[in-house]
Design a protein around this motif. Structure first.
Motif, mmCIF file in Angstrom:
data_model
loop_
_atom_site.group_PDB
_atom_site.id
_atom_site.type_symbol
_atom_site.label_atom_id
_atom_site.label_comp_id
_atom_site.label_asym_id
_atom_site.label_seq_id
_atom_site.Cartn_x
_atom_site.Cartn_y
_atom_site.Cartn_z
ATOM 1 N N VAL A 72 16.339 13.834 -3.527
ATOM 2 C CA VAL A 72 15.228 14.724 -3.894
ATOM 3 C C VAL A 72 13.894 14.011 -3.704
ATOM 4 O O VAL A 72 12.938 14.581 -3.161
ATOM 5 C CB VAL A 72 15.387 15.256 -5.335
ATOM 6 N N ALA A 73 13.818 12.742 -4.128
ATOM 7 C CA ALA A 73 12.567 11.985 -3.977
ATOM 8 C C ALA A 73 12.196 11.845 -2.501
ATOM 9 O O ALA A 73 11.022 11.996 -2.128
ATOM 10 C CB ALA A 73 12.700 10.613 -4.631
ATOM 11 N N ILE A 74 13.187 11.599 -1.660
ATOM 12 C CA ILE A 74 12.915 11.498 -0.218
ATOM 13 C C ILE A 74 12.454 12.852 0.321
ATOM 14 O O ILE A 74 11.486 12.939 1.082
ATOM 15 C CB ILE A 74 14.156 10.985 0.545
ATOM 16 N N ALA A 75 13.112 13.931 -0.104
ATOM 17 C CA ALA A 75 12.714 15.273 0.342
ATOM 18 C C ALA A 75 11.289 15.588 -0.097
ATOM 19 O O ALA A 75 10.498 16.140 0.681
ATOM 20 C CB ALA A 75 13.683 16.321 -0.211
ATOM 21 N N GLU A 76 10.959 15.240 -1.340
ATOM 22 C CA GLU A 76 9.602 15.497 -1.829
ATOM 23 C C GLU A 76 8.575 14.689 -1.056
ATOM 24 O O GLU A 76 7.449 15.146 -0.844
ATOM 25 C CB GLU A 76 9.523 15.218 -3.332
ATOM 26 N N ALA A 77 8.960 13.510 -0.602
ATOM 27 C CA ALA A 77 8.042 12.665 0.171
ATOM 28 C C ALA A 77 7.722 13.264 1.538
ATOM 29 O O ALA A 77 6.713 12.912 2.146
ATOM 30 C CB ALA A 77 8.628 11.266 0.337
ATOM 31 N N THR A 78 8.550 14.209 2.005
ATOM 32 C CA THR A 78 8.285 14.847 3.299
ATOM 33 C C THR A 78 7.163 15.879 3.205
ATOM 34 O O THR A 78 6.653 16.330 4.222
ATOM 35 C CB THR A 78 9.537 15.569 3.848
ATOM 36 N N ASN A 79 6.815 16.289 1.989
ATOM 37 C CA ASN A 79 5.819 17.334 1.757
ATOM 38 C C ASN A 79 6.223 18.667 2.388
ATOM 39 O O ASN A 79 5.371 19.471 2.729
ATOM 40 C CB ASN A 79 4.435 16.911 2.259
ATOM 41 N N ASN A 80 7.517 18.855 2.543
ATOM 42 C CA ASN A 80 8.049 20.108 3.077
ATOM 43 C C ASN A 80 8.719 20.838 1.914
ATOM 44 O O ASN A 80 9.857 20.519 1.547
ATOM 45 C CB ASN A 80 9.042 19.823 4.206
ATOM 46 N N SER A 81 8.010 21.810 1.336
ATOM 47 C CA SER A 81 8.514 22.479 0.136
ATOM 48 C C SER A 81 9.831 23.209 0.391
ATOM 49 O O SER A 81 10.676 23.298 -0.499
ATOM 50 C CB SER A 81 7.468 23.442 -0.428
ATOM 51 N N ARG A 82 10.036 23.712 1.592
ATOM 52 C CA ARG A 82 11.299 24.396 1.913
ATOM 53 C C ARG A 82 12.473 23.422 1.865
ATOM 54 O O ARG A 82 13.544 23.754 1.382
ATOM 55 C CB ARG A 82 11.231 25.061 3.294
ATOM 56 N N PHE A 83 12.265 22.252 2.398
ATOM 57 C CA PHE A 83 13.305 21.230 2.381
ATOM 58 C C PHE A 83 13.688 20.897 0.937
ATOM 59 O O PHE A 83 14.871 20.819 0.599
ATOM 60 C CB PHE A 83 12.819 19.988 3.129
ATOM 61 N N ARG A 130 0.841 -1.196 0.000
ATOM 62 C CA ARG A 130 0.000 0.000 0.000
ATOM 63 C C ARG A 130 0.874 1.243 0.000
ATOM 64 O O ARG A 130 0.751 2.101 0.851
ATOM 65 C CB ARG A 130 -0.915 -0.007 1.212
ATOM 66 N N ARG A 131 1.742 1.328 -0.980
ATOM 67 C CA ARG A 131 2.663 2.456 -1.063
ATOM 68 C C ARG A 131 1.961 3.689 -1.606
ATOM 69 O O ARG A 131 1.139 3.603 -2.505
ATOM 70 C CB ARG A 131 3.842 2.112 -1.965
ATOM 71 N N SER A 132 2.351 4.820 -1.078
ATOM 72 C CA SER A 132 1.861 6.093 -1.588
ATOM 73 C C SER A 132 2.640 6.425 -2.858
ATOM 74 O O SER A 132 3.708 5.848 -3.109
ATOM 75 C CB SER A 132 2.083 7.192 -0.551
ATOM 76 N N PRO A 133 2.141 7.367 -3.664
ATOM 77 C CA PRO A 133 2.909 7.788 -4.841
ATOM 78 C C PRO A 133 4.304 8.304 -4.473
ATOM 79 O O PRO A 133 5.270 8.050 -5.192
ATOM 80 C CB PRO A 133 2.045 8.896 -5.452
ATOM 81 N N ALA A 134 4.418 8.970 -3.336
ATOM 82 C CA ALA A 134 5.730 9.466 -2.900
ATOM 83 C C ALA A 134 6.659 8.303 -2.566
ATOM 84 O O ALA A 134 7.845 8.330 -2.907
ATOM 85 C CB ALA A 134 5.568 10.387 -1.692
ATOM 86 N N GLN A 135 6.128 7.275 -1.909
ATOM 87 C CA GLN A 135 6.943 6.105 -1.604
ATOM 88 C C GLN A 135 7.357 5.383 -2.881
ATOM 89 O O GLN A 135 8.492 4.918 -2.999
ATOM 90 C CB GLN A 135 6.189 5.152 -0.673
ATOM 91 N N GLU A 136 6.453 5.286 -3.828
ATOM 92 C CA GLU A 136 6.791 4.677 -5.123
ATOM 93 C C GLU A 136 7.915 5.447 -5.803
ATOM 94 O O GLU A 136 8.834 4.856 -6.362
ATOM 95 C CB GLU A 136 5.564 4.627 -6.045
ATOM 96 N N ALA A 137 7.856 6.778 -5.744
ATOM 97 C CA ALA A 137 8.911 7.601 -6.359
ATOM 98 C C ALA A 137 10.252 7.350 -5.684
ATOM 99 O O ALA A 137 11.292 7.262 -6.353
ATOM 100 C CB ALA A 137 8.533 9.088 -6.282
ATOM 101 N N VAL A 138 10.237 7.213 -4.362
ATOM 102 C CA VAL A 138 11.471 6.942 -3.625
ATOM 103 C C VAL A 138 12.020 5.571 -4.012
ATOM 104 O O VAL A 138 13.215 5.421 -4.276
ATOM 105 C CB VAL A 138 11.226 7.047 -2.098
ATOM 106 N N LEU A 139 11.156 4.560 -4.075
ATOM 107 C CA LEU A 139 11.601 3.216 -4.441
ATOM 108 C C LEU A 139 12.115 3.167 -5.881
ATOM 109 O O LEU A 139 13.094 2.477 -6.170
ATOM 110 C CB LEU A 139 10.481 2.207 -4.226
ATOM 111 N N THR A 140 11.482 3.917 -6.773
ATOM 112 C CA THR A 140 11.943 3.982 -8.162
ATOM 113 C C THR A 140 13.326 4.629 -8.232
ATOM 114 O O THR A 140 14.215 4.153 -8.950
ATOM 115 C CB THR A 140 10.931 4.764 -9.024
ATOM 116 N N ALA A 141 13.518 5.696 -7.462
ATOM 117 C CA ALA A 141 14.823 6.366 -7.437
ATOM 118 C C ALA A 141 15.888 5.446 -6.838
ATOM 119 O O ALA A 141 17.026 5.410 -7.318
ATOM 120 C CB ALA A 141 14.728 7.679 -6.642
#
Length: 146
Positions: A61-72, A27-38
């Motif tokens: 970058v994929a991990i940072a985007e998964a945090t939903n913290n745009s500043r990060f 049950r991966r989220s799209p962000a988790q899928e992006a991290v696993l793909t990277a």
């Protein structure tokens, strides 16, 4: 080196999910899928013996985007690939990177990502701290050898 990203994820999914501990990998989220793909792209570079700086940065970058913290994400992207010091410390002659070194980094990344996918905040924090501390030690050693 082929740790079998999908089989690791699927195995962790079964072993942890069957015991009711944490969210299942299936049950991966799209962000988790992006991290696993990277991560998979980085592992392919490692298998080929490449320095993998671009793939490593893409994973960060994929991990940072998964945090939903745009500043990060903004800070990370502003730092660019300089965030991966081995890119500036390695030779530019196209030599193959030290596979053992890259496999260690891969294991550290996998520990971080496993904790993220399991929803284990403390585990992710601990794995990230170990990765950053280990990276600092490795880069100091590289500089000492020069």
């Amino acid at each position: 080196m082929d740790y079998g990203l999908r089989s690791r994820a699927d195995g962790a999914s079964r072993s942890r999910g069957d015991r009711g501990r944490g969210p299942r990998f299936q049950r991966r989220s799209p962000a988790q899928e992006a991290v696993l793909t990277a991560l998979a792209a980085l592992e392919k570079c490692i298998e080929r013996g490449e320095a993998a700086v671009e793939a490593d940065f893409a994973l960060h970058v994929a991990i940072a985007e998964a945090t939903n913290n745009s500043r990060f994400v903004e800070i990370l992207k502003a730092m660019g690939r300089e965030l991966i010091p081995r890119g500036s410390l390695s030779t530019s002659s196209g030599e193959k990177s030290d596979k053992v070194y890259l496999e260690q980094i891969d294991r550290e990344h996998w520990n971080i990502i496993t904790a993220i996918c399991e929803g284990n905040v403390e585990g992710a924090r601990s794995a990230m701290s170990a990765h950053l501390n280990g990276s600092m030690q490795r880069y100091r050693e590289i500089i000492r050898r020069r």
